[in-house]
Design a protein around this motif. Structure first.
Motif, short mmCIF file in Angstrom:
data_model
loop_
_atom_site.label_atom_id
_atom_site.label_comp_id
_atom_site.label_asym_id
_atom_site.label_seq_id
_atom_site.Cartn_x
_atom_site.Cartn_y
_atom_site.Cartn_z
N MET A 207 0.85 -1.19 0.00
CA MET A 207 0.00 0.00 0.00
C MET A 207 0.89 1.24 0.00
N THR A 208 0.68 2.13 -0.97
CA THR A 208 1.52 3.33 -1.06
C THR A 208 1.14 4.35 0.01
N ASP A 209 2.05 5.30 0.25
CA ASP A 209 1.76 6.38 1.20
C ASP A 209 0.55 7.19 0.74
N ALA A 210 0.43 7.40 -0.58
CA ALA A 210 -0.70 8.16 -1.13
C ALA A 210 -2.02 7.44 -0.83
N GLU A 211 -2.01 6.12 -0.98
CA GLU A 211 -3.23 5.34 -0.70
C GLU A 211 -3.59 5.41 0.79
N CYS A 212 -2.56 5.39 1.63
CA CYS A 212 -2.80 5.50 3.08
C CYS A 212 -3.37 6.87 3.42
N PHE A 213 -2.87 7.90 2.73
CA PHE A 213 -3.38 9.26 2.93
C PHE A 213 -4.86 9.33 2.58
N VAL A 214 -5.21 8.75 1.45
CA VAL A 214 -6.62 8.75 1.01
C VAL A 214 -7.49 8.00 2.01
N GLU A 215 -7.02 6.84 2.45
CA GLU A 215 -7.83 6.03 3.38
C GLU A 215 -7.97 6.70 4.75
N ARG A 216 -6.86 7.26 5.25
CA ARG A 216 -6.94 7.92 6.58
C ARG A 216 -7.88 9.12 6.53
N THR A 217 -7.75 9.92 5.46
CA THR A 217 -8.60 11.11 5.34
C THR A 217 -10.06 10.71 5.18
N SER A 218 -10.31 9.67 4.40
CA SER A 218 -11.68 9.18 4.20
C SER A 218 -12.25 8.65 5.51
#
Length: 294
Positions: A207-218
């Motif tokens: 899982m990329t950092d960008a994907e983690c950013f999207v999931e955490r923000t969501s």
């Protein structure tokens, strides 16, 4: 789960930007929101609306526009963060806060906004103009009354309920806890499965950092919605099968799992065009000052 642009900007300010000097270049905001499929036009329109509504102010540095939260915006973010990251129900002193108002038709807009703020703060309506809460909300009430300039039309009491029914009946009359519980169940059903999948992906480096950013923000964005429906009642007033605590624990575990890689991505985008040195040195994403273990 749909996410409108303005609402997403509030989430980004609350969970990220306020820890980094509370100001962001519009270009960075556009880059961050692109990750969620929001285009530049939508971001500019949303931030402009927030500016007109008094949530943000803007400043120019060279040819770049920067936006920062106003005092009103900061206060709202702090209050929201306090409720999102505080997972232990407050201890109840056994007293009820009762607010009554007779706001005239000439101040209808103030009355409507005041009512929305009462709901957001956790008050429940006993009747059209009588609201109650078991929580210590005196400061919030004082601030709201001053904000809407309605001092002559409002009465506020701290009182005891003497019946003829019990406190549970009073709660039943003012809040639909069954409906709120159903919303918590939806959150748990959706995110418990997602949490396991994402945790495994992160552990396996898939899982990329960008994907983690999207999931955490969501995740924060979805959990934040409970601020508008859950009054945050003390444990003594909740039903036995209350799912709020379970949802809070799930949120906490999932948030911690996504936190570090998500912050890395945010900082990578933020450092282009912004002052990373304004980051709050005491801010530790894994040891959030408002996060209390259940």
């Amino acid at each position: 789960m749909g996410m409108n642009t303005r609402s997403m900007i509030f989430t980004l300010y609350g969970d990220y930007i306020r820890h980094y000097g509370n100001e962001i270049w519009i270009g960075s905001l556009i880059s961050l929101l692109k990750e969620f499929g929001h285009n530049e036009q939508a971001v500019r329109a949303a931030i402009s609306r927030m500016y007109k509504q008094g949530w943000v102010e803007s400043t120019k540095k060279g040819n770049k526009s920067y936006y920062y939260l106003t005092e009103r915006g900061v206060n709202r973010m702090e209050e929201a963060a306090d409720r999102i990251f505080k997972f232990k129900p407050a201890e109840w002193d056994g007293k009820w806060r009762m607010l009554m108002y007779t706001i005239p038709e000439t101040k209808r807009n103030a009355r409507d906004e005041f009512r929305k703020e009462l709901v957001w703060s956790g008050f429940g309506a006993m009747s059209t103009s009588t609201w109650i809460s078991p929580n210590d909300l005196e400061k919030q009430v004082k601030d709201l009354v001053e904000k809407y300039e309605i001092e002559p039309f409002v009465e506020f009491f701290v009182s005891e309920y003497k019946g003829p029914n019990d406190d549970a009946k009073l709660v039943e009359k003012c809040w639909n806890l069954e409906e709120i519980n159903e919303k918590y169940q939806e959150f748990i059903s959706y995110y418990s499965q997602k949490f396991i999948i994402d945790r495994n992906k992160i552990q396996n480096g898939e899982m990329t950092d960008a994907e983690c950013f999207v999931e955490r923000t969501s995740l924060v964005h979805e959990y934040r919605k409970f601020l508008f429906v859950d009054p945050g009642l003390p444990e003594e007033l909740l039903p036995k099968k209350w799912l709020g605590n379970h949802a809070a624990s799930l949120f906490s575990d999932y948030y911690r799992t996504l936190a570090e890689p998500a912050s890395r991505f945010f900082e990578q985008v933020f450092k282009e065009g912004n002052e990373i040195k304004h980051k709050d040195e005491s801010y530790n994403v894994l040891d959030h000052p408002l996060m209390i273990e259940p």
